[in-house]
Design a protein around this motif. Structure first.
Motif, PDB file in Angstrom:
ATOM      1  N   SER A   1      12.666  23.755 -14.817  1.00 34.44           N
ATOM      2  CA  SER A   1      12.151  24.684 -15.930  1.00 34.44           C
ATOM      3  C   SER A   1      11.396  25.770 -15.202  1.00 34.44           C
ATOM      4  O   SER A   1      10.737  25.991 -14.192  1.00 34.44           O
ATOM      5  CB  SER A   1      11.108  23.659 -16.453  1.00 34.44           C
TER       6      SER A   1
ATOM      7  N   THR B   1       8.203  19.095 -19.459  1.00 38.06           N
ATOM      8  CA  THR B   1       8.094  17.628 -19.472  1.00 38.06           C
ATOM      9  C   THR B   1       9.267  17.211 -18.429  1.00 38.06           C
ATOM     10  O   THR B   1       9.180  16.229 -17.722  1.00 38.06           O
ATOM     11  CB  THR B   1       8.320  16.982 -20.596  1.00 38.06           C
ATOM     12  N   SER B   2      10.493  18.008 -18.166  1.00 37.06           N
ATOM     13  CA  SER B   2      11.287  17.771 -16.988  1.00 37.06           C
ATOM     14  C   SER B   2      10.608  17.785 -15.563  1.00 37.06           C
ATOM     15  O   SER B   2      11.147  16.993 -14.830  1.00 37.06           O
ATOM     16  CB  SER B   2      12.406  18.791 -17.228  1.00 37.06           C
TER      17      SER B   2
ATOM     18  N   PRO C   1      15.510  21.104 -18.325  1.00 37.86           N
ATOM     19  CA  PRO C   1      15.556  21.151 -19.842  1.00 37.86           C
ATOM     20  C   PRO C   1      16.808  21.237 -20.337  1.00 37.86           C
ATOM     21  O   PRO C   1      17.873  21.829 -19.722  1.00 37.86           O
ATOM     22  CB  PRO C   1      14.465  21.912 -20.108  1.00 37.86           C
ATOM     23  N   GLU C   2      17.207  20.744 -21.451  1.00 40.15           N
ATOM     24  CA  GLU C   2      18.364  20.794 -22.156  1.00 40.15           C
ATOM     25  C   GLU C   2      18.216  22.122 -23.037  1.00 40.15           C
ATOM     26  O   GLU C   2      17.534  22.307 -23.881  1.00 40.15           O
ATOM     27  CB  GLU C   2      18.565  19.697 -23.029  1.00 40.15           C
ATOM     28  N   TYR C   3      18.945  23.028 -22.796  1.00 37.87           N
ATOM     29  CA  TYR C   3      18.923  24.353 -23.385  1.00 37.87           C
ATOM     30  C   TYR C   3      20.381  24.624 -23.945  1.00 37.87           C
ATOM     31  O   TYR C   3      21.433  24.947 -23.303  1.00 37.87           O
ATOM     32  CB  TYR C   3      18.464  25.442 -22.406  1.00 37.87           C
TER      33      TYR C   3
ATOM     34  N   ARG D   1       9.092  12.227 -24.743  1.00 35.09           N
ATOM     35  CA  ARG D   1       8.652  13.201 -24.222  1.00 35.09           C
ATOM     36  C   ARG D   1       6.972  13.012 -24.079  1.00 35.09           C
ATOM     37  O   ARG D   1       6.258  13.529 -23.064  1.00 35.09           O
ATOM     38  CB  ARG D   1       9.059  14.565 -24.461  1.00 35.09           C
TER      39      ARG D   1
ATOM     40  N   SER E   1      15.436  16.568 -19.779  1.00 33.34           N
ATOM     41  CA  SER E   1      14.381  16.405 -21.006  1.00 33.34           C
ATOM     42  C   SER E   1      14.926  17.409 -21.990  1.00 33.34           C
ATOM     43  O   SER E   1      15.404  18.633 -21.995  1.00 33.34           O
ATOM     44  CB  SER E   1      13.006  16.835 -20.507  1.00 33.34           C
ATOM     45  N   SER E   2      15.078  16.688 -23.364  1.00 32.12           N
ATOM     46  CA  SER E   2      15.614  17.377 -24.341  1.00 32.12           C
ATOM     47  C   SER E   2      14.878  17.046 -25.715  1.00 32.12           C
ATOM     48  O   SER E   2      14.231  16.235 -25.909  1.00 32.12           O
ATOM     49  CB  SER E   2      17.042  16.793 -24.547  1.00 32.12           C
ATOM     50  N   GLY E   3      14.925  17.855 -26.568  1.00 30.77           N
ATOM     51  CA  GLY E   3      14.551  17.763 -27.997  1.00 30.77           C
ATOM     52  C   GLY E   3      14.980  16.551 -28.856  1.00 30.77           C
ATOM     53  O   GLY E   3      14.565  16.055 -29.491  1.00 30.77           O
ATOM     54  N   GLY E   4      16.385  16.422 -28.409  1.00 34.06           N
ATOM     55  CA  GLY E   4      17.019  15.159 -29.322  1.00 34.06           C
ATOM     56  C   GLY E   4      16.899  13.982 -28.344  1.00 34.06           C
ATOM     57  O   GLY E   4      16.350  14.311 -27.176  1.00 34.06           O
TER      58      GLY E   4
HETATM   59  C1  FMN Z   1      16.270  28.168 -25.708  1.00 33.39           C
HETATM   60  C2  FMN Z   1      16.151  26.585 -26.011  1.00 33.39           C
HETATM   61  C3  FMN Z   1      17.527  25.852 -26.254  1.00 33.39           C
HETATM   62  C4  FMN Z   1      17.166  24.408 -26.638  1.00 33.39           C
HETATM   63  N1  FMN Z   1      18.239  23.728 -26.881  1.00 33.39           N
HETATM   64  C5  FMN Z   1      18.344  22.525 -27.156  1.00 33.39           C
HETATM   65  C6  FMN Z   1      19.395  21.677 -27.353  1.00 33.39           C
HETATM   66  O1  FMN Z   1      20.750  22.215 -27.300  1.00 33.39           O
HETATM   67  N2  FMN Z   1      19.658  20.527 -27.496  1.00 33.39           N
HETATM   68  C7  FMN Z   1      18.286  19.747 -27.386  1.00 33.39           C
HETATM   69  O2  FMN Z   1      18.204  18.622 -27.680  1.00 33.39           O
HETATM   70  N3  FMN Z   1      16.986  20.223 -27.395  1.00 33.39           N
HETATM   71  C8  FMN Z   1      16.987  21.823 -26.927  1.00 33.39           C
HETATM   72  N4  FMN Z   1      15.779  22.335 -26.905  1.00 33.39           N
HETATM   73  C9  FMN Z   1      14.768  21.855 -26.597  1.00 33.39           C
HETATM   74  C10 FMN Z   1      14.195  21.511 -25.248  1.00 33.39           C
HETATM   75  O3  FMN Z   1      15.567  20.593 -24.651  1.00 33.39           O
HETATM   76  C11 FMN Z   1      13.223  20.303 -25.113  1.00 33.39           C
HETATM   77  O4  FMN Z   1      11.930  21.021 -25.722  1.00 33.39           O
HETATM   78  C12 FMN Z   1      12.793  19.928 -23.748  1.00 33.39           C
HETATM   79  O5  FMN Z   1      11.800  18.742 -23.934  1.00 33.39           O
HETATM   80  C13 FMN Z   1      12.275  21.077 -22.998  1.00 33.39           C
HETATM   81  O6  FMN Z   1      12.157  20.547 -21.671  1.00 33.39           O
HETATM   82  P1  FMN Z   1      10.832  21.019 -20.830  1.00 33.39           P
HETATM   83  O7  FMN Z   1       9.676  20.269 -21.498  1.00 33.39           O
HETATM   84  O8  FMN Z   1      11.090  20.559 -19.507  1.00 33.39           O
HETATM   85  O9  FMN Z   1      10.419  22.610 -21.006  1.00 33.39           O
HETATM   86  C14 FMN Z   1      15.952  23.836 -26.380  1.00 33.39           C
HETATM   87  C15 FMN Z   1      14.971  24.537 -26.237  1.00 33.39           C
HETATM   88  C16 FMN Z   1      15.141  25.983 -25.930  1.00 33.39           C
HETATM   89  C17 FMN Z   1      13.533  26.575 -25.414  1.00 33.39           C
END
Ligand code: FMN
Length: 182
Positions: free
Chosen positions: A9, A15-16, A77-79, A145, A109-112
């Motif tokens: 990250s 969080t990752s 992170p999932e981007y 997270r 780590s992902s938003g979903g």
């Molecule tokens: C550019 C970007 C794209 C993202 N795309 C996704 C996605 O495709 N699917 C998902 O579940 N979360 C997505 N997220 C949310 C991140 O995966 C989530 O906030 C994650 O916890 C970030 O990890 P970190 O705490 O290590 O930065 C995205 C966030 C960003 C900034």
């Protein structure tokens, strides 16, 4: 054994990266040498096939550690249904010399709820680098997270996450021991 963790990250309190640091602590507690290379703290230059970047201290450190590693953990992170750009860039600097025959654990780590897409992409990259994908992967997502954003122990679902981390890490280290430990 020597384990290298690449924290993929480019965010300070990612969080990752916190998950990667937790994994780092657990690996060390089990008596192994572990180096966490954070792409936020040690940014790498954009990969170019026409530049070897031999003078870049951070890249040289990563390449040497990866050559010496018995096993590798990749955290992202999932981007956009994939891995972070900084992690892909770091992997482009590396090759089969650094991965061939080595067990690799992918974590995200992902938003979903789970970041499966980034984990699948990582496993595909590992296969192309001739690494050995660990049988299980690790993903924290959504509300999970919180455990890595606050003081651990204050989040209700924390014990379940920690149990899973221990189980997945145990399988990874057992594989590494079988493949490299002798
Ligand atoms: C550019 C970007 C794209 C993202 N795309 C996704 C996605 O495709 N699917 C998902 O579940 N979360 C997505 N997220 C949310 C991140 O995966 C989530 O906030 C994650 O916890 C970030 O990890 P970190 O705490 O290590 O930065 C995205 C966030 C960003 C900034």
């Amino acid at each position: 054994m020597k384990v290298v963790i690449i924290a993929g990250s480019n965010r300070k309190d990612a969080t990752s990266t916190r998950l990667a640091e937790h994994v780092e602590d657990l690996i060390r507690q089990r008596g192994h040498k572990v180096l966490l290379f954070s792409l936020y703290r040690s940014p790498l230059p954009f990969y170019s096939p026409v530049n070897s970047f031999q003078d870049h201290e951070g890249l040289s450190e990563l390449k040497l550690a990866m050559l010496e590693a018995d096993a590798v953990v990749l955290a992202s992170p999932e981007y956009h249904g994939s891995i972070s750009g900084v992690l892909k860039n770091a992997l482009d600097h590396l090759g089969q010399d650094h991965f061939s025959g080595k067990p690799v654990l992918s974590i995200s780590s992902s938003g979903g709820t789970v970041g499966i897409s980034s984990l699948q992409q990582l496993q595909s990259i590992v296969r192309n680098l001739h690494g050995i994908n660990s049988p299980e992967w690790l993903s924290i997502g959504g509300a999970q997270r919180k455990w890595f954003e606050m003081e651990q122990g204050n989040y209700e679902g924390g014990q379940d996450i920690d149990d899973r981390i221990h189980r997945v890490l145990g399988a990874f280290l057992q594989l590494a021991q079988q493949v490299r430990g002798g």
